[in-house]
Design a protein around this motif. Sequence first.
Motif, PDB file in Angstrom:
ATOM      1  N   HIS B  63      57.426 -58.574  92.235  1.00 17.40           N
ATOM      2  CA  HIS B  63      57.480 -59.815  93.004  1.00 17.40           C
ATOM      3  C   HIS B  63      58.781 -59.959  93.782  1.00 17.40           C
ATOM      4  O   HIS B  63      59.064 -61.016  94.325  1.00 17.40           O
ATOM      5  CB  HIS B  63      57.283 -61.022  92.072  1.00 17.40           C
ATOM      6  CG  HIS B  63      55.900 -61.081  91.491  1.00 17.40           C
ATOM      7  ND1 HIS B  63      54.813 -61.521  92.209  1.00 17.40           N
ATOM      8  CD2 HIS B  63      55.441 -60.730  90.263  1.00 17.40           C
ATOM      9  CE1 HIS B  63      53.729 -61.436  91.432  1.00 17.40           C
ATOM     10  NE2 HIS B  63      54.073 -60.959  90.261  1.00 17.40           N
ATOM     11  N   PHE B  71      53.937 -58.723  95.678  1.00 15.86           N
ATOM     12  CA  PHE B  71      52.509 -59.057  95.667  1.00 15.86           C
ATOM     13  C   PHE B  71      52.285 -60.524  95.988  1.00 15.86           C
ATOM     14  O   PHE B  71      51.258 -60.900  96.572  1.00 15.86           O
ATOM     15  CB  PHE B  71      51.918 -58.772  94.280  1.00 15.86           C
ATOM     16  CG  PHE B  71      51.639 -57.317  94.031  1.00 15.86           C
ATOM     17  CD1 PHE B  71      52.526 -56.526  93.332  1.00 15.86           C
ATOM     18  CD2 PHE B  71      50.463 -56.739  94.490  1.00 15.86           C
ATOM     19  CE1 PHE B  71      52.267 -55.176  93.099  1.00 15.86           C
ATOM     20  CE2 PHE B  71      50.189 -55.391  94.258  1.00 15.86           C
ATOM     21  CZ  PHE B  71      51.098 -54.615  93.560  1.00 15.86           C
ATOM     22  N   ASP B  72      53.201 -61.375  95.538  1.00 13.68           N
ATOM     23  CA  ASP B  72      52.963 -62.812  95.549  1.00 13.68           C
ATOM     24  C   ASP B  72      54.298 -63.487  95.273  1.00 13.68           C
ATOM     25  O   ASP B  72      54.990 -63.127  94.335  1.00 13.68           O
ATOM     26  CB  ASP B  72      52.017 -63.113  94.380  1.00 13.68           C
ATOM     27  CG  ASP B  72      51.124 -64.270  94.666  1.00 13.68           C
ATOM     28  OD1 ASP B  72      50.309 -64.595  93.782  1.00 13.68           O
ATOM     29  OD2 ASP B  72      51.244 -64.851  95.757  1.00 13.68           O
ATOM     30  N   LYS B  73      54.656 -64.480  96.093  1.00 12.27           N
ATOM     31  CA  LYS B  73      55.881 -65.217  95.817  1.00 12.27           C
ATOM     32  C   LYS B  73      55.689 -66.027  94.543  1.00 12.27           C
ATOM     33  O   LYS B  73      54.672 -66.703  94.366  1.00 12.27           O
ATOM     34  CB  LYS B  73      56.183 -66.132  97.009  1.00 12.27           C
ATOM     35  CG  LYS B  73      57.333 -67.100  96.817  1.00 12.27           C
ATOM     36  CD  LYS B  73      57.684 -67.746  98.147  1.00 12.27           C
ATOM     37  CE  LYS B  73      58.467 -69.036  97.943  1.00 12.27           C
ATOM     38  NZ  LYS B  73      57.613 -70.154  97.491  1.00 12.27           N
ATOM     39  N   GLU B  81      51.538 -70.086  87.921  1.00 10.83           N
ATOM     40  CA  GLU B  81      50.293 -69.318  87.985  1.00 10.83           C
ATOM     41  C   GLU B  81      50.206 -68.236  86.923  1.00 10.83           C
ATOM     42  O   GLU B  81      49.115 -67.782  86.598  1.00 10.83           O
ATOM     43  CB  GLU B  81      50.134 -68.688  89.369  1.00 10.83           C
ATOM     44  CG  GLU B  81      49.839 -69.712  90.457  1.00 10.83           C
ATOM     45  CD  GLU B  81      49.827 -69.093  91.849  1.00 10.83           C
ATOM     46  OE1 GLU B  81      49.885 -69.849  92.825  1.00 10.83           O
ATOM     47  OE2 GLU B  81      49.769 -67.846  91.947  1.00 10.83           O
ATOM     48  N   ASP B  93      43.079 -56.386  84.885  1.00 10.44           N
ATOM     49  CA  ASP B  93      44.012 -57.037  85.791  1.00 10.44           C
ATOM     50  C   ASP B  93      45.420 -56.743  85.300  1.00 10.44           C
ATOM     51  O   ASP B  93      45.800 -57.201  84.222  1.00 10.44           O
ATOM     52  CB  ASP B  93      43.742 -58.551  85.787  1.00 10.44           C
ATOM     53  CG  ASP B  93      44.528 -59.295  86.842  1.00 10.44           C
ATOM     54  OD1 ASP B  93      43.965 -60.229  87.436  1.00 10.44           O
ATOM     55  OD2 ASP B  93      45.700 -58.957  87.068  1.00 10.44           O
ATOM     56  N   ILE B  94      46.182 -56.006  86.071  1.00 13.04           N
ATOM     57  CA  ILE B  94      47.504 -55.599  85.592  1.00 13.04           C
ATOM     58  C   ILE B  94      48.390 -56.812  85.331  1.00 13.04           C
ATOM     59  O   ILE B  94      49.237 -56.793  84.433  1.00 13.04           O
ATOM     60  CB  ILE B  94      48.169 -54.612  86.585  1.00 13.04           C
ATOM     61  CG1 ILE B  94      49.368 -53.922  85.924  1.00 13.04           C
ATOM     62  CG2 ILE B  94      48.545 -55.286  87.890  1.00 13.04           C
ATOM     63  CD1 ILE B  94      49.961 -52.790  86.728  1.00 13.04           C
ATOM     64  N   ALA B  97      47.537 -58.060  81.856  1.00 15.06           N
ATOM     65  CA  ALA B  97      48.151 -57.197  80.845  1.00 15.06           C
ATOM     66  C   ALA B  97      49.631 -57.513  80.728  1.00 15.06           C
ATOM     67  O   ALA B  97      50.199 -57.551  79.636  1.00 15.06           O
ATOM     68  CB  ALA B  97      47.950 -55.724  81.217  1.00 15.06           C
ATOM     69  N   HIS B  98      50.246 -57.753  81.880  1.00 21.59           N
ATOM     70  CA  HIS B  98      51.668 -58.018  81.880  1.00 21.59           C
ATOM     71  C   HIS B  98      51.977 -59.370  81.224  1.00 21.59           C
ATOM     72  O   HIS B  98      52.789 -59.464  80.299  1.00 21.59           O
ATOM     73  CB  HIS B  98      52.186 -57.982  83.313  1.00 21.59           C
ATOM     74  CG  HIS B  98      53.670 -57.917  83.394  1.00 21.59           C
ATOM     75  ND1 HIS B  98      54.383 -56.761  83.203  1.00 21.59           N
ATOM     76  CD2 HIS B  98      54.587 -58.891  83.604  1.00 21.59           C
ATOM     77  CE1 HIS B  98      55.669 -57.026  83.301  1.00 21.59           C
ATOM     78  NE2 HIS B  98      55.829 -58.310  83.549  1.00 21.59           N
ATOM     79  N   GLN B 100      50.375 -61.097  79.155  1.00 27.09           N
ATOM     80  CA  GLN B 100      50.043 -61.168  77.732  1.00 27.09           C
ATOM     81  C   GLN B 100      51.040 -60.409  76.851  1.00 27.09           C
ATOM     82  O   GLN B 100      50.947 -60.444  75.629  1.00 27.09           O
ATOM     83  CB  GLN B 100      48.608 -60.674  77.506  1.00 27.09           C
ATOM     84  CG  GLN B 100      47.607 -61.640  78.125  1.00 27.09           C
ATOM     85  CD  GLN B 100      46.203 -61.072  78.218  1.00 27.09           C
ATOM     86  OE1 GLN B 100      45.828 -60.183  77.462  1.00 27.09           O
ATOM     87  NE2 GLN B 100      45.423 -61.591  79.164  1.00 27.09           N
ATOM     88  N   THR B 104      54.353 -67.337  74.541  1.00 26.52           N
ATOM     89  CA  THR B 104      54.255 -68.529  75.384  1.00 26.52           C
ATOM     90  C   THR B 104      55.634 -69.110  75.651  1.00 26.52           C
ATOM     91  O   THR B 104      55.935 -69.572  76.755  1.00 26.52           O
ATOM     92  CB  THR B 104      53.372 -69.584  74.679  1.00 26.52           C
ATOM     93  OG1 THR B 104      52.180 -68.957  74.257  1.00 26.52           O
ATOM     94  CG2 THR B 104      53.038 -70.731  75.618  1.00 26.52           C
TER      95      THR B 104
END
Lengths: 471, 116
Positions: B63, B71-73, B81, B93-94, B97-98, B100, B104
């Motif tokens: 990022h 990929f995404d700001k 998000e 979905d990488i 995976a990341h 998780q 929390t």
Amino acid sequence: MNNQRIKNAMSRRRVMGWAAGGMAAGLLPLTGWADDEASTTSLGSTRIALASTGLTGKRVVVVGGGMAGMTAAKYLRLWGGSGVQVTLVEPDTLYTSSIMSNLVLNGSRTLASLQFKRDALSTNYGVIRKAGSVVGINAGAHTVTLSDKTVLPYDRLVLAPGVSFDDAYGLTQADYDARTPHAWRAGAQTTLLRSQVAAMRDGDTFVMTIPKAPYRCPPGPYERACVVADYLKRSKGANCKVLVLDENLTIQAEKHTFEVAFNQIHAGVIQYVPGVSQIAIQPGTKALSYVDQLGGAQAVQAQVVNPIVPHRASGSAPGGWLAQAGMNNSADGRWAVVDGLSYESTALPGHGIHVIGDASNCGLPKAGHVANQEAKICADAIVRLLSNAQPDPHPVANSACFSPITANTASWLTAVYQYDAVERKMKIASNGGKTMVNGSPATATEAASINGDNFEDMGVWFKTLMSDTAG
Amino acid sequence: MYPGLGVLVMSLALAACGGGEQPGTSDTASARETPTAVRSSALVAQPSNTDGRLLASNCYQCHGTLGLGGFDKIRGSDANEVLEFLTKTANKDIMAAHAQGYSTEQLKKIIAYLQR
């Protein structure tokens, strides 16, 4: 799903704009993308201010300008502030990325497109760059001596020297450069291997060997076998063979993905032979011999031989500068063992010498994306230590690797690592940061499918990784 | 490939890197150097509260540094998000995976840093 692809496409444009601001040849110009940039932050015109830490008069020397070294230099300035002088010592003018270099072998990328200047580290963060290489360390005096006899004093020393490749299987460095390239550090050998592959004819055999782990980039050799097999099928004919002689007993990363790749996608071309030993290679005739897993002597006649030979931390061979400093203290003398929180050498505790990247033995795989994160953990630890504080007791690292399987499809592999304070090392975590899942250690995640979306994402990942590392 | 921007960056280097001062620019200097399509350099400040900073740096390989792109700001409101990926299937979905791979509590620290 649709929105995500559009989002990704817009992000790609942003990343290309950012990349053009800081990096070298082979990138697209910004003209034509200007409208897309209007509503988003273009990293090419955004600078990040150094932290205000109050530290003054501190000197850190970083040896090695690869993925770990560049990231360490940048983040030491970013997080240490202007009072932390950072000198990056590196002999090569350009950084040539080994990541993505397998796509040079199938002709879809040029080596030039993988070469990066380190200028942005200086212009954006004030890193001092010094051309040269290390010949000696005086741990007591806190100085490092360079090839041109310069002596650099330091408060903290970060070693990121990468790896050197053994003379193995009857081959020499000259053989790697001229006849049987390993091309496991991208550069002239990559170009040589590409020309050898391009000259193959239908029915020819490409033989690759894989050394016993640990080696840099666990999925890399299998990925290369796939890229070469795919190219040969498309360009030469259906009768070429790619023989993979693996000294390991099993596929070292993305086992499921590469079983599918070997047994289905590239069936009939790739032959995977695990558990081999006593590899011997004739560099002139390209004849090989080895002992198979059952102890049987085997002989192969190849047209192209790509031995990925055993490697070790640079300077760790007997008489080398790292060995003379006593820092190659892994059991086999090949790697520098380090503390999992600070990356300080465990051979010289309290001496302020840290080792990161492929040269270190730290429980993380050897790979560029991981090295980038090790460098950040190390930089953060050094800034704290320079401020008389302790390193972060709960560092987290991550690895991510996209692997091309054909000319336009790819897989990926990722893991997050949490620090285990009892065993004092990093361990893979999943399912909400847990290192144990259903009674077994957590494992890395490999992509469920090999596809074109992954291949597209691979390009974005690579550009972004390089901008975070060198931009 | 973008000569005007290169000149801009060099002029900043000359101004900023001599005496250990912070890199910076004045609007006047950048307006002089900047070619038509690109506006002047914006200097982004890092949050002075560094709690969560090292955790958040795990995001930057994909990022961009400080989460400003890739990929995404993810710097700012977009940081939340990441929580959407906790219920997705990791191997499909990488990013799932990341995400998780963190607890929390760690994700909250990352979000707080990126929103500071």
